[in-house]
Design a protein around this motif. Structure first.
Motif, mmCIF file in Angstrom:
data_model
loop_
_atom_site.group_PDB
_atom_site.id
_atom_site.type_symbol
_atom_site.label_atom_id
_atom_site.label_comp_id
_atom_site.label_asym_id
_atom_site.label_seq_id
_atom_site.Cartn_x
_atom_site.Cartn_y
_atom_site.Cartn_z
ATOM 1 N N ALA A 1 107.280 -61.194 45.993
ATOM 2 C CA ALA A 1 107.223 -62.659 46.042
ATOM 3 C C ALA A 1 105.804 -63.192 46.016
ATOM 4 N N TYR A 2 104.884 -62.495 46.683
ATOM 5 C CA TYR A 2 103.513 -62.996 46.708
ATOM 6 C C TYR A 2 102.914 -63.033 45.300
ATOM 7 N N GLY A 3 103.412 -62.160 44.419
ATOM 8 C CA GLY A 3 102.879 -62.115 43.060
ATOM 9 C C GLY A 3 103.177 -63.373 42.273
ATOM 10 N N ILE A 4 104.366 -63.961 42.478
ATOM 11 C CA ILE A 4 104.722 -65.134 41.679
ATOM 12 C C ILE A 4 103.926 -66.352 42.115
ATOM 13 N N THR A 5 103.674 -66.526 43.423
ATOM 14 C CA THR A 5 102.858 -67.665 43.833
ATOM 15 C C THR A 5 101.392 -67.448 43.483
ATOM 16 N N MET A 6 100.923 -66.206 43.522
ATOM 17 C CA MET A 6 99.575 -65.939 43.042
ATOM 18 C C MET A 6 99.463 -66.301 41.565
ATOM 19 N N ALA A 7 100.487 -65.947 40.797
ATOM 20 C CA ALA A 7 100.478 -66.267 39.368
ATOM 21 C C ALA A 7 100.445 -67.771 39.137
ATOM 22 N N LEU A 8 101.201 -68.517 39.937
ATOM 23 C CA LEU A 8 101.282 -69.965 39.757
ATOM 24 C C LEU A 8 100.004 -70.679 40.178
ATOM 25 N N PHE A 9 99.326 -70.146 41.198
ATOM 26 C CA PHE A 9 98.174 -70.862 41.762
ATOM 27 C C PHE A 9 96.815 -70.372 41.269
ATOM 28 N N GLN A 10 96.739 -69.182 40.656
ATOM 29 C CA GLN A 10 95.433 -68.659 40.255
ATOM 30 C C GLN A 10 94.715 -69.591 39.289
ATOM 31 N N THR A 11 95.416 -70.063 38.258
ATOM 32 C CA THR A 11 94.754 -70.891 37.252
ATOM 33 C C THR A 11 94.303 -72.219 37.833
ATOM 34 N N SER A 12 95.190 -72.890 38.574
ATOM 35 C CA SER A 12 94.835 -74.197 39.123
ATOM 36 C C SER A 12 93.715 -74.083 40.151
ATOM 37 N N LEU A 13 93.772 -73.068 41.023
ATOM 38 C CA LEU A 13 92.707 -72.894 42.008
ATOM 39 C C LEU A 13 91.407 -72.462 41.346
ATOM 40 N N GLY A 14 91.519 -71.669 40.279
ATOM 41 C CA GLY A 14 90.317 -71.300 39.532
ATOM 42 C C GLY A 14 89.641 -72.517 38.936
ATOM 43 N N ARG A 15 90.418 -73.420 38.375
ATOM 44 C CA ARG A 15 89.850 -74.644 37.788
ATOM 45 C C ARG A 15 89.277 -75.551 38.875
ATOM 46 N N LEU A 16 89.977 -75.626 39.998
ATOM 47 C CA LEU A 16 89.444 -76.438 41.101
ATOM 48 C C LEU A 16 88.127 -75.871 41.615
ATOM 49 N N SER A 17 87.995 -74.537 41.582
ATOM 50 C CA SER A 17 86.732 -73.941 42.014
ATOM 51 C C SER A 17 85.609 -74.239 41.027
ATOM 52 N N ASP A 18 85.959 -74.443 39.739
ATOM 53 C CA ASP A 18 84.949 -74.864 38.763
ATOM 54 C C ASP A 18 84.354 -76.215 39.151
ATOM 55 N N ARG A 19 85.177 -77.046 39.760
ATOM 56 C CA ARG A 19 84.752 -78.416 40.050
ATOM 57 C C ARG A 19 84.225 -78.598 41.467
ATOM 58 N N TYR A 20 84.918 -78.024 42.445
ATOM 59 C CA TYR A 20 84.599 -78.302 43.838
ATOM 60 C C TYR A 20 83.833 -77.177 44.537
ATOM 61 N N GLY A 21 83.599 -76.082 43.834
ATOM 62 C CA GLY A 21 82.842 -74.997 44.433
ATOM 63 C C GLY A 21 83.716 -73.822 44.810
ATOM 64 N N ARG A 22 83.154 -72.606 44.642
ATOM 65 C CA ARG A 22 83.929 -71.393 44.881
ATOM 66 C C ARG A 22 84.259 -71.201 46.366
ATOM 67 N N LYS A 23 83.274 -71.400 47.219
ATOM 68 C CA LYS A 23 83.464 -71.096 48.643
ATOM 69 C C LYS A 23 84.557 -71.945 49.277
ATOM 70 N N LEU A 24 84.623 -73.227 48.935
ATOM 71 C CA LEU A 24 85.642 -74.102 49.497
ATOM 72 C C LEU A 24 87.043 -73.619 49.122
ATOM 73 N N ILE A 25 87.243 -73.317 47.847
ATOM 74 C CA ILE A 25 88.567 -72.905 47.380
ATOM 75 C C ILE A 25 88.924 -71.535 47.943
ATOM 76 N N ILE A 26 87.958 -70.621 48.011
ATOM 77 C CA ILE A 26 88.234 -69.307 48.598
ATOM 78 C C ILE A 26 88.611 -69.445 50.074
ATOM 79 N N SER A 27 87.936 -70.340 50.792
ATOM 80 C CA SER A 27 88.244 -70.565 52.212
ATOM 81 C C SER A 27 89.668 -71.072 52.393
#
Length: 403
Positions: A67-93
């Motif tokens: 199950a964790y794989g499907i939510t990782m799949a759904l959120f990786q792209t959006s969180l990756g793009r958000l990290s492009d804009r708002y910073g890596r450390k914030l999104i990783i936190s």
């Protein structure tokens, strides 16, 4: 002793290849990712036994595992793009905090559906792409294969330690305590992350939505690799018990992961010298060869053969983890690393989910390993065809990467 040799080899590579600031960022990000994945891997050897406390349905247990794989799949792209804009450390936190909450839910889920929910929440903290992007922005473009190899070895060591420590802790405490400990380890991973100094430029990237067709094909190949990975982990305890009890898995995992890690590090340097596509092909061929070696363990009783088959998987897997992210960053504009790596890692974790479900169904309904072996073997043949389709087995040069 062997862990000290591994650490010495890694440090030697890092000191020669990176300056002090690059060394610091790579080390801290590797520790952060390694701690987080340690929490994931600790539960693998005991997950089925834990799931049996809540249901007799192995389909539901398999669903919870993947199950964790499907939510990782759904959120990786959006969180990756958000990290492009708002910073890596914030999104990783934010991702680490989500991972902690998911583990706490899994520790006391009430029923199997609560366990599935906890795993879904756990996977929603999908920040691998942001972590890799942070490293790739910080190291020279001709050292990214080495940095990816070091991160890959950190993940490999986390797996090795996790499958050793997880069952032992379950024996000392209980199964649910493993998820509590994983949450604590997740909290500890904040410490190295907070020590990373993120530059202003990294925080000012704009979101880019376009995913190039070549990037999409590479991501499909990663789907197949991770499909195999989770099925490998699903079968590994079953095959291993022919030779070792769970508490002694370390006897073959330590040397196998050590050898595979050295191979990955050794390949990183020539791969950086315009041989990334070549070693991408090598990784797929090694994984292809390892498929029948691994799944025909049911017909072989030689522990040396078993160790060789596991070493084949790990070698191919670590090489792929070294070179494929570099193909992504060679093709993607620098200001969209997060988004493109997010799509790449989304496909990886989609492979985790579907591999767990398909592998679980075939175990239940067919009760032998030949069908899943044929499926995975075919996927890797197709992967080699796809790699030729996008590269013609010729190098993708850094000049393709534009701002």
């Amino acid at each position: 002793m062997q862990n000290n040799i591994i650490n010495g080899a890694i440090c030697g590579y890092m000191m020669r290849a990176f300056d002090k600031n690059q060394f610091r960022i790579l080390s801290l990000v590797s520790v952060t990712i390694g701690l987080r994945t340690l929490g994931l891997f600790m539960v693998l050897p005991i997950f089925t036994l834990y799931g049996e406390k809540f249901t007799g349905s192995y389909l539901l247990i398999g669903t919870a595992l993947g199950a964790y794989g499907i939510t990782m799949a759904l959120f990786q792209t959006s969180l990756g793009r958000l990290s492009d804009r708002y910073g890596r450390k914030l999104i990783i936190s934010i991702g680490i905090a989500t991972f902690i909450i998911g583990n706490l839910i899994c520790a006391d889920p009430i029923n199997i559906y609560g366990l599935i929910l906890g795993r879904l929440v756990e996977g929603a903290g999908a920040v691998s792409s942001a972590g890799i992007a942070l490293v790739h922005e910080s190291v020279p473009v001709n050292r990214r294969n080495i940095s990816d190899a070091i991160i890959g070895v950190a993940i490999g060591l986390s797996f090795m330690l996790g499958v050793i420590v997880g069952p032992l802790l379950a024996t000392i405490f209980n199964y649910s305590s493993i998820f509590v400990i994983a949450a604590i380890i997740g909290a500890i991973s904040f410490i190295p992350l907070w020590k990373v100094k993120e530059t202003k430029k990294e925080k000012m990237f704009k979101i880019k939505a376009h995913i190039d067709s070549k990037l999409a094909v590479i991501s499909i190949i990663s789907f197949f690799i991770y499909f195999y990975m989770i099925v490998f982990y699903l079968y590994l305890p079953v095959f291993s018990l022919k030779y070792f009890p769970v508490s002694r898995f370390y006897e073959f995992l330590i040397p196998v992961v050590f050898i595979a890690g050295i191979i990955g590090l050794a390949i990183a340097r020539p791969a950086d010298k315009n041989k990334t596509v070549l070693f991408s092909l090598v990784s797929l061929i090694v994984l292809l060869i390892s498929v029948p070696l691994f799944f025909l363990n049911t017909h072989v009783t030689d522990v040396t053969y078993f160790a060789l088959s596991v070493a084949g998987f790990y070698s191919g897997y670590i090489i792929s983890e070294t070179v494929f992210p570099t193909l992504i960053t060679r093709l993607a504009p620098k200001n969209s690393y997060g988004g493109n790596l997010g799509f790449y890692t989304s496909m990886q974790h989609a492979g985790v989910f579907f591999g767990a479900v398909v592998g679980g169904l075939l175990i239940i309904k067919v009760n032998h390993d030949i069908p899943i072996m044929i499926i995975i073997f075919t996927l890797f043949v197709f992967s080699i065809v796809l790699l030729y389709f996008i590269t013609q087995f010729r190098e993708i040069y850094l000049s393709n990467n534009v701002e």
